[in-house]
Scaffold this motif. Structure first.
Motif: not given
Length: 121
Positions: A2-4, A11-13, A29-31, A52-53
């Motif tokens: 899993i990537k970090r 406000i957004r998801y 993935g899990e953000w 990744l950002i």
């Protein structure tokens, strides 16, 4: 593996960013979500660079109560990107992968140009 993943948006998801970007990465993935400059900086200082950002530009960073609004300067995603570049320089680190999901076209272009120019060095 899993990537970090780090998602900067006030406000957004990630799933909402998928709806207008059509980028599948927002469905995987899990953000970890950070909502402002302070959370962005603290997350990286505590956990290290993610792989990744994804950046938003306009952050409604709430100012401490009692602070004169004319003196308060809202930190943007561009400020986060500038901090990230300095952090990478100071710590001899490679810039992580990045994406800009901002709906502000000028802010988005500024973030992308800054990070791409740093990556060229």
């Amino acid at each position: 593996m899993i990537k970090r993943l780090l998602f900067l948006d006030d406000i957004r998801y990630p799933v909402e960013a998928y709806h207008y970007t059509q980028q599948d990465i927002f469905l995987k993935g899990e953000w970890h979500i950070v909502r402002n400059y302070e959370q962005f900086v603290n997350r990286i200082l505590e956990k290290g660079l993610p792989e990744l950002i994804s950046f938003d530009h306009d952050l409604a960073d709430k100012q401490p109560s009692g602070q004169n609004s004319r003196e308060a300067i809202e930190k943007t995603g561009y400020d986060c990107a500038k901090w990230l570049v300095e952090y990478c320089i100071d710590n001899h680190l490679d810039l992580p992968e990045f994406y800009c999901h901002s709906m502000n076209p000028v802010g988005k272009e500024n973030i992308i140009c800054l990070l791409k120019n740093f990556k060229k060095l």
